[in-house]
Design a protein around this motif. Sequence first.
Motif, PDB file in Angstrom:
ATOM      1  N   ASP A  36       5.117  -2.154  -2.851  1.00 41.92           N
ATOM      2  CA  ASP A  36       4.824  -3.428  -3.504  1.00 41.92           C
ATOM      3  C   ASP A  36       4.543  -3.301  -4.986  1.00 41.92           C
ATOM      4  O   ASP A  36       4.170  -4.275  -5.632  1.00 41.92           O
ATOM      5  CB  ASP A  36       3.630  -4.111  -2.815  1.00 41.92           C
ATOM      6  N   ASP A  37       4.727  -2.115  -5.574  1.00 35.37           N
ATOM      7  CA  ASP A  37       4.356  -1.929  -6.979  1.00 35.37           C
ATOM      8  C   ASP A  37       5.232  -2.733  -7.926  1.00 35.37           C
ATOM      9  O   ASP A  37       4.843  -2.978  -9.069  1.00 35.37           O
ATOM     10  CB  ASP A  37       4.434  -0.449  -7.352  1.00 35.37           C
ATOM     11  N   ARG A  82      -3.029  -2.728   0.695  1.00 34.43           N
ATOM     12  CA  ARG A  82      -3.502  -2.765  -0.698  1.00 34.43           C
ATOM     13  C   ARG A  82      -4.725  -3.668  -0.740  1.00 34.43           C
ATOM     14  O   ARG A  82      -4.670  -4.817  -0.292  1.00 34.43           O
ATOM     15  CB  ARG A  82      -2.418  -3.284  -1.643  1.00 34.43           C
ATOM     16  N   SER A  83      -5.818  -3.146  -1.272  1.00 34.37           N
ATOM     17  CA  SER A  83      -7.051  -3.921  -1.396  1.00 34.37           C
ATOM     18  C   SER A  83      -7.312  -4.225  -2.862  1.00 34.37           C
ATOM     19  O   SER A  83      -6.773  -3.579  -3.765  1.00 34.37           O
ATOM     20  CB  SER A  83      -8.234  -3.151  -0.805  1.00 34.37           C
ATOM     21  N   THR A  95      -2.089  -4.746  -9.865  1.00 35.14           N
ATOM     22  CA  THR A  95      -3.492  -4.448  -9.615  1.00 35.14           C
ATOM     23  C   THR A  95      -3.684  -4.026  -8.167  1.00 35.14           C
ATOM     24  O   THR A  95      -2.768  -4.110  -7.355  1.00 35.14           O
ATOM     25  CB  THR A  95      -4.371  -5.674  -9.907  1.00 35.14           C
ATOM     26  N   GLY A  96      -4.892  -3.586  -7.853  1.00 32.96           N
ATOM     27  CA  GLY A  96      -5.205  -3.231  -6.480  1.00 32.96           C
ATOM     28  C   GLY A  96      -5.215  -1.738  -6.239  1.00 32.96           C
ATOM     29  O   GLY A  96      -4.830  -0.930  -7.096  1.00 32.96           O
ATOM     30  N   VAL A  97      -5.664  -1.358  -5.049  1.00 29.26           N
ATOM     31  CA  VAL A  97      -5.828   0.042  -4.663  1.00 29.26           C
ATOM     32  C   VAL A  97      -5.101   0.275  -3.341  1.00 29.26           C
ATOM     33  O   VAL A  97      -5.281  -0.485  -2.379  1.00 29.26           O
ATOM     34  CB  VAL A  97      -7.317   0.408  -4.512  1.00 29.26           C
ATOM     35  N   GLY A 106       0.780  -1.229   0.000  1.00 31.97           N
ATOM     36  CA  GLY A 106       0.000   0.000   0.000  1.00 31.97           C
ATOM     37  C   GLY A 106       0.809   1.274   0.000  1.00 31.97           C
ATOM     38  O   GLY A 106       0.240   2.365  -0.052  1.00 31.97           O
ATOM     39  N   LEU A 107       2.144   1.183   0.058  1.00 32.37           N
ATOM     40  CA  LEU A 107       2.953   2.386  -0.054  1.00 32.37           C
ATOM     41  C   LEU A 107       2.817   2.988  -1.450  1.00 32.37           C
ATOM     42  O   LEU A 107       2.554   2.268  -2.414  1.00 32.37           O
ATOM     43  CB  LEU A 107       4.424   2.063   0.204  1.00 32.37           C
TER      44      LEU A 107
END
Length: 915
Positions: free
Chosen positions: A76-77, A105-106, A82-84, A57-58
């Motif tokens: 984590d990119d 990250r959701s 994917t994800g938000v 989520g960073l």
Amino acid sequence: MKSSSTKSHPPWLPVPFFLVFCLHVIATAESSRVAASAGAFRRKLDDIAGSIDIDCGLPTGATYTDPITEIPYIADDAYITTGVNSEISSIHISDDLPVPLRTLRSFPEGDRNCYSMRPPEGRDKIYLIRATFLYGNYDDNDRLPEFDVFVGVNRWASLRFDNASHVVNKEIIHVPPLDHIYICLVNTGLGTPFISALEVRHFHNSTYTSVSGAPLVLYERLDFGSATGEIIRYNDDAYDRMWYPYNCYSCGTINTTLTIDSVNRTDFNLPSKVMKTATRPTDENKPLSFELNTREATLDFYIYMHFAELEALQEGESRVFDISLNGIVLRRNVVPIYLHSTTITSPQSVRGSKLNFLLSKSMNSTHPPILNALEVFVIRPFWQSPTDQADVDAIEDIKSTYGVQKGWQGDPCAPIHPWNGLNCSNNGYRPYRIISLNLSSSGLTGQIPISLSNLHMLEHLDLSNNSISGEVPLFLSELPSLRTLNLGGNQLSGPVPSSFIEKSNNGSLILSLHGNPKLCTQSPCKKKKSSIFVPVIATIVPLFVITLAFLILWKYKRSTKGKRIGKSHGALGSGMKLESREFTYQEIIRITDNFRTIIGKGGFGVVYHGHLDDGTRTEVAIKLLSPSATHGSIQFQTEAQLLTRIHHKNLASFVGYCNDGTNVAILYEYMAGGDLEKYISVLDCSRRVLSWKERLQIALDAAQGLEYLHIGCKPPIVHRDVKTSNILLNDKMQAKIADFGLSKLFPVESQSYLSTRVVGTVGYLDPEYYTSNRLTEKSDVYSFGIVLLQLITGRPAIIVGHNENTHIGNWARPLIAKGDLRNLVDPRLLGNFDTNSAWKLLEVSISCIRSISIQRPMMNHVVSELKECLDAEVANEESARVNEDGEVEEEFNNDSFAMSSSTKGVELEQGPEAR
């Protein structure tokens, strides 16, 4: 707030980032996380490897150092697309909440979303994987979700939460059968999956293995006799296991201030802080007993009990006891060793809704039983095999080549369902195989990739309605299982191989090629009929060609006025022809004098020395592809294509090529000095020792070649295999980068990275690229940093030892931390170097090999720093030549690097130049 693995535990603490850095080395693996701080150098780099620490989520590319553990965390990119990204609600944030739990990250879209990690140790090694979850009402719905977590294609755990502040840790010890580790969050229809943190740890030995070899899911890890009530983890525990305090009813405690295992570490490498406390029965004449309520009668548990004697027993004293579990004797006559840990495991798995432990004092024992620590695991068999590795490699290459954006994550075939556009065979528990690929109307461009030829079980292929160009490749007709092929609606051209036509006619292949107007389906291909414009064109074209020829000749004479006619393209100074050309195999035989002199060998084939038979007798090097080189043909094609468009004084020049269908070769300028690798080994006395100034000039030359690839080429090019053996030296010891077979060209100049399969050489390979498949120019910067370390030290990238192998970075860091320049610099130099220049070069090399790519410099910055290093060395030499009268002594030197200050200034100010 409470924390749990399968039930509640004290608050979660942040996971450390073990900074070790290279990859699977021959015998002992090194780490992929290299620290930039002096504090990181103090860590025990040989205790753990393959560490990946992700704060989910960073923001993209963000990093930070945890204030408690001083461990760097990364976003984590690089591991998922994917994800938000979200932050938990402010009402759930407190001062004692670890930073990694404040973001997550959701995944509101998709049935499964997968993190893809590639630990440096590779497949078939033991890894501890930990995933951490804190809901924290991040979505303001105040609705606790439920979802599943998979490791690859097998379910690991089902996630449920007691409340919004409930922290859940899931930990598994797993041996992945493939190079990648996929952690997938699967939507079960009971809420949106999310994740807060993800870590991967590598164990060097096979301590944590069940009898069946199945993965072990952590149930409990307990520290008995704890006086502080704290969770113990890194850096007390080198492997970052989390030890929770536990004190049983009617039990006393025992402890020591001395260090456990101070002399010899056991394979379990247990933390001394855990082992220096223990529990014992309050009544010394009674057994030590306690019970764990599992509530799961059908689960198989695996037990590890850890003991260490904490009291210095006197003569005639003893501590001997038996261990029973659920009434079954596990071990008799256990005698703990003073200040040394011993581990006892259950010989086989144990079942029961309750686990009753009983440690009974032996008849001849003077002291009661003790227990220092306990680990309980649940055996979780992973029955389903993942997709075949060859299929995975092929489809990942196709994904990278075409830039497919279809949510292709994790294993191509499972869990839940295959990737969009794929169908896979159902072989029971055997590996999945890809049998169908549909990329119709996906906006694909370029040629059909050869990696498709590795999908041996492919039955149906649909690439229709894209913008694919080039010819229909013959290898598609050689796919043994292919039944349907649709290439319609593209921009294919040229003749269709006859094998396709034959298979289509006999019914073994359903072939569709419509919508490719430039494609010839007849044999032989018929030319279009002449039209009324043909005579006109036949008249105009010759006049245009003649005019153009005069213009080119006039321009050429102007550009070469006053220059030697035979001078090579771009001031290479080697007498090569202006234009590269194609050679026949018979010419190659004559040029090499029937392959008389071998000057190099590799996985691709052999390199021969030769002379052009065009009257100039120019020396050349001919790289001849071996028929047995499976991937060599692709690399040769890549290299030849790149060499025709890149021209720089510090890149090995392209002379020509040979490709007659059977024999493939590339001709380069001959580099009489050979490769750099031969000069820098402290163990090789056969060659003269490079001076410090020569090393600096070689470093600068190579850096300028890389700078041109990264900045001077539009779009940029990443070499991907920078190493000393790919840096060649000519007769004047000028360095040039060579071997572009693995190079990657960024399709779009504005791209920041490429997602591609990992290639390179052990010891030089960027650990971030290795773990994430994310390629940037900084991957070359890392490799070049290793080259700089080798120039400084005279050591190989992997230093072979008696008991283990060491990466040059791990070898150098303790010496750098101590400021021990004497033992760092190549001893063959006998101290003949400028100290300031040496420290400057060390700083540059260390900045290049930082584990996080965004912390590394760009090559233009490296070039600037290397110029300063060389200036310092030259100034040092000039000051050394001043005699007692203050005059500069005249020096006659045949050294090719000795030059006037004015000439040198011009040379060093040159940036990346395209010709």
